[in-house]
Design a protein around this motif. Structure first.
Motif, PDB file in Angstrom:
ATOM      1  N   GLY A 130      -3.739   2.622   7.014  1.00 25.91           N
ATOM      2  CA  GLY A 130      -3.701   1.393   8.013  1.00 25.91           C
ATOM      3  C   GLY A 130      -2.981   0.251   7.571  1.00 25.91           C
ATOM      4  N   GLY A 131      -2.318  -0.271   8.286  1.00 24.08           N
ATOM      5  CA  GLY A 131      -1.473  -1.872   7.812  1.00 24.08           C
ATOM      6  C   GLY A 131      -1.012  -2.399   9.090  1.00 24.08           C
ATOM      7  N   THR A 132      -0.486  -3.484   8.610  1.00 24.55           N
ATOM      8  CA  THR A 132       0.310  -4.213  10.026  1.00 24.55           C
ATOM      9  C   THR A 132       1.370  -4.957   9.228  1.00 24.55           C
ATOM     10  N   ILE A 133       2.137  -5.773   9.898  1.00 26.04           N
ATOM     11  CA  ILE A 133       3.076  -6.748   9.464  1.00 26.04           C
ATOM     12  C   ILE A 133       3.409  -7.933  10.249  1.00 26.04           C
ATOM     13  N   PHE A 161      -0.236 -14.718   6.861  1.00 26.51           N
ATOM     14  CA  PHE A 161      -0.285 -14.311   5.568  1.00 26.51           C
ATOM     15  C   PHE A 161      -1.879 -13.683   5.131  1.00 26.51           C
ATOM     16  N   ASP A 162      -2.718 -14.308   5.682  1.00 28.94           N
ATOM     17  CA  ASP A 162      -4.216 -14.047   5.436  1.00 28.94           C
ATOM     18  C   ASP A 162      -4.514 -12.690   6.214  1.00 28.94           C
ATOM     19  N   HIS A 163      -4.030 -12.632   7.406  1.00 27.21           N
ATOM     20  CA  HIS A 163      -4.193 -11.487   8.280  1.00 27.21           C
ATOM     21  C   HIS A 163      -3.575 -10.298   7.511  1.00 27.21           C
ATOM     22  N   VAL A 164      -2.238 -10.454   7.104  1.00 22.86           N
ATOM     23  CA  VAL A 164      -1.727  -8.984   6.403  1.00 22.86           C
ATOM     24  C   VAL A 164      -2.292  -8.964   5.271  1.00 22.86           C
ATOM     25  N   MET A 165      -2.789  -9.683   4.567  1.00 25.22           N
ATOM     26  CA  MET A 165      -3.431  -9.416   3.211  1.00 25.22           C
ATOM     27  C   MET A 165      -4.749  -8.832   3.598  1.00 25.22           C
ATOM     28  N   ASP A 166      -5.455  -9.199   4.267  1.00 24.22           N
ATOM     29  CA  ASP A 166      -6.705  -8.619   4.675  1.00 24.22           C
ATOM     30  C   ASP A 166      -6.627  -7.198   5.060  1.00 24.22           C
ATOM     31  N   VAL A 167      -5.885  -6.912   6.058  1.00 20.32           N
ATOM     32  CA  VAL A 167      -5.598  -5.608   6.632  1.00 20.32           C
ATOM     33  C   VAL A 167      -5.132  -4.633   5.600  1.00 20.32           C
ATOM     34  N   ASN A 168      -3.898  -5.202   4.743  1.00 21.65           N
ATOM     35  CA  ASN A 168      -3.335  -4.217   4.068  1.00 21.65           C
ATOM     36  C   ASN A 168      -3.809  -3.933   2.716  1.00 21.65           C
ATOM     37  N   LEU A 169      -4.200  -5.101   2.025  1.00 20.20           N
ATOM     38  CA  LEU A 169      -4.596  -4.907   0.542  1.00 20.20           C
ATOM     39  C   LEU A 169      -6.160  -5.089   0.536  1.00 20.20           C
ATOM     40  N   ARG A 170      -6.848  -5.852   1.181  1.00 24.06           N
ATOM     41  CA  ARG A 170      -8.251  -6.145   0.948  1.00 24.06           C
ATOM     42  C   ARG A 170      -9.129  -4.911   1.451  1.00 24.06           C
ATOM     43  N   THR A 171      -8.559  -4.142   2.532  1.00 20.12           N
ATOM     44  CA  THR A 171      -9.418  -3.192   3.129  1.00 20.12           C
ATOM     45  C   THR A 171      -9.047  -2.114   2.173  1.00 20.12           C
ATOM     46  N   THR A 172      -7.841  -1.839   1.679  1.00 12.88           N
ATOM     47  CA  THR A 172      -7.519  -0.923   0.726  1.00 12.88           C
ATOM     48  C   THR A 172      -8.648  -0.731  -0.448  1.00 12.88           C
ATOM     49  N   PHE A 173      -8.684  -2.212  -0.975  1.00 13.31           N
ATOM     50  CA  PHE A 173      -9.557  -1.988  -1.913  1.00 13.31           C
ATOM     51  C   PHE A 173     -10.911  -1.920  -1.735  1.00 13.31           C
ATOM     52  N   ALA A 197       1.891   2.259  -0.063  1.00 12.79           N
ATOM     53  CA  ALA A 197       2.858   0.975  -0.406  1.00 12.79           C
ATOM     54  C   ALA A 197       4.063   0.763   0.507  1.00 12.79           C
ATOM     55  N   SER A 198       4.808   0.701  -0.060  1.00 12.66           N
ATOM     56  CA  SER A 198       6.228   0.411   0.619  1.00 12.66           C
ATOM     57  C   SER A 198       7.525   0.258  -0.241  1.00 12.66           C
ATOM     58  N   LEU A 199       8.510   0.408   0.203  1.00 14.18           N
ATOM     59  CA  LEU A 199       9.918  -0.056  -0.392  1.00 14.18           C
ATOM     60  C   LEU A 199       9.617  -1.390  -1.283  1.00 14.18           C
ATOM     61  N   LEU A 200       8.913  -2.268  -0.103  1.00 15.22           N
ATOM     62  CA  LEU A 200       8.661  -3.740  -0.590  1.00 15.22           C
ATOM     63  C   LEU A 200       7.814  -3.838  -1.687  1.00 15.22           C
ATOM     64  N   SER A 201       7.299  -2.583  -2.289  1.00 17.99           N
ATOM     65  CA  SER A 201       6.179  -2.795  -3.376  1.00 17.99           C
ATOM     66  C   SER A 201       7.484  -3.040  -4.531  1.00 17.99           C
ATOM     67  N   PHE A 202       8.770  -2.718  -4.301  1.00 21.26           N
ATOM     68  CA  PHE A 202       9.905  -2.751  -5.219  1.00 21.26           C
ATOM     69  C   PHE A 202      10.850  -3.879  -4.892  1.00 21.26           C
ATOM     70  N   SER A 245       3.971  -9.263  -0.441  1.00 22.11           N
ATOM     71  CA  SER A 245       2.986  -9.558  -1.255  1.00 22.11           C
ATOM     72  C   SER A 245       1.871  -8.403  -1.224  1.00 22.11           C
ATOM     73  N   SER A 246       1.532  -8.084  -0.055  1.00 23.95           N
ATOM     74  CA  SER A 246       0.395  -7.068   0.168  1.00 23.95           C
ATOM     75  C   SER A 246       0.851  -5.812  -0.646  1.00 23.95           C
ATOM     76  N   LYS A 247       2.075  -5.344  -0.201  1.00 25.13           N
ATOM     77  CA  LYS A 247       2.368  -4.041  -0.600  1.00 25.13           C
ATOM     78  C   LYS A 247       2.621  -4.070  -2.072  1.00 25.13           C
TER      79      LYS A 247
END
Length: 261
Positions: free
Chosen positions: A102-105, A118-130, A152-157, A168-170
């Motif tokens: 699950g994720g968002t952009i 920024f906070d919304h994307v970090m909550d959905v993509n990162l905090r929930t995963t953790f 993750a994503s290409l944008l992890s790189f 940032s989240s990915k």
């Protein structure tokens, strides 16, 4: 040596008979394809999404047509209390496989990218995963087995353009994957990630409709096409299977060769 492996051998490597898999973001796109692939391999599926129907749905049909059970759960990943409650619920269900898909952009230039976005994307993509990984992973460690696959994503790189929160989240999801793998690999729990490239889903609709930008993207992809959701699902199935038992902390690009350019 025969040209093909015996069916029994391939099923031993890739079969998921009797396992219970949680797939987040399961109602459409990549998540639906992942749920379908895991069900085809023999897993029962708990599908989680903010809008997943309690009754009929495409993902329910895909899973049940393969003879597996499907349980839908609605959860808003931007709601921290809801995520905490979901994690506690799932931790008590003897989950064998967790796919944090699950994720968002939010697409806006960095100079005007709001705190709220920024906070919304970090909550959905990162905090929930953790949080889901921590609670379900703890139970997996206690039982001595389990597979966690993060998205993750290409944008992890890479940095991307107009998506500072998403990048940032990915990037953090990739780091989290490695951190959890370091702690849990010796305890029988595999934590890995897939890093999708440009996939033809709802998240990339605007890009695909921009003729010039879409062509720029295609020109960079050695495979010469956008990925389908099933391309990502195949990689996830591999990481969930016995074939990946000695893979820990990997972030597997599924990008048509994009990063090789």
């Amino acid at each position: 040596m025969t040209d093909t492996l015996p069916t029994a051998y391939t099923h031993e490597l890739f079969g998921l008979d009797g396992q219970l898999a949680v797939v987040t973001g399961a109602s459409q796109g990549i998540g639906l394809a992942i749920a379908e692939a895991l069900a085809a391999a023999g897993a029962d599926i708990i599908g989680v999404s903010y809008d997943i129907p309690a009754g009929e749905s495409a993902v329910r049909t895909a899973v049940e047509d393969r003879g597996r059970t499907f349980t839908p759960i609605r959860a808003d990943f931007a709601d921290r209390a809801a995520v905490t409650a979901l994690a506690a619920d799932l931790a008590g269900r003897e989950v064998d496989i967790l796919v944090n898909n699950g994720g968002t952009i939010r697409r806006t230039p960095a100079a005007v990218h709001s705190d709220e976005d920024f906070d919304h994307v970090m909550d959905v993509n990162l905090r929930t995963t953790f949080v889901l990984s921590r609670e379900i992973g703890r139970a997996m460690v206690e039982r001595g087995h389990g597979k966690i696959v993060n998205t993750a994503s290409l944008l992890s790189f890479q940095g991307g353009i107009n998506v500072p929160g998403y990048t940032s989240s990915k990037s953090a999801v990739a780091g989290l994957t490695k951190a959890l793998a370091n702690e849990w690999a010796a305890k029988g729990v595999n934590v890995n990630a897939v890093a999708p490239g440009y996939v033809a889903t709802a998240n990339t609709k605007d890009l695909r409709q921009d003729t010039d930008r879409s062509q720029e993207i295609l020109d960079r992809i050695p495979a010469g096409r956008w990925a389908e959701a099933s391309d990502i699902a195949g990689a996830v199935l591999f990481l969930c299977s016995r074939a990946a038992d000695y893979i820990h902390g990997a972030v597997l690009p599924v990008d048509g060769g994009w990063l090789a350019r």
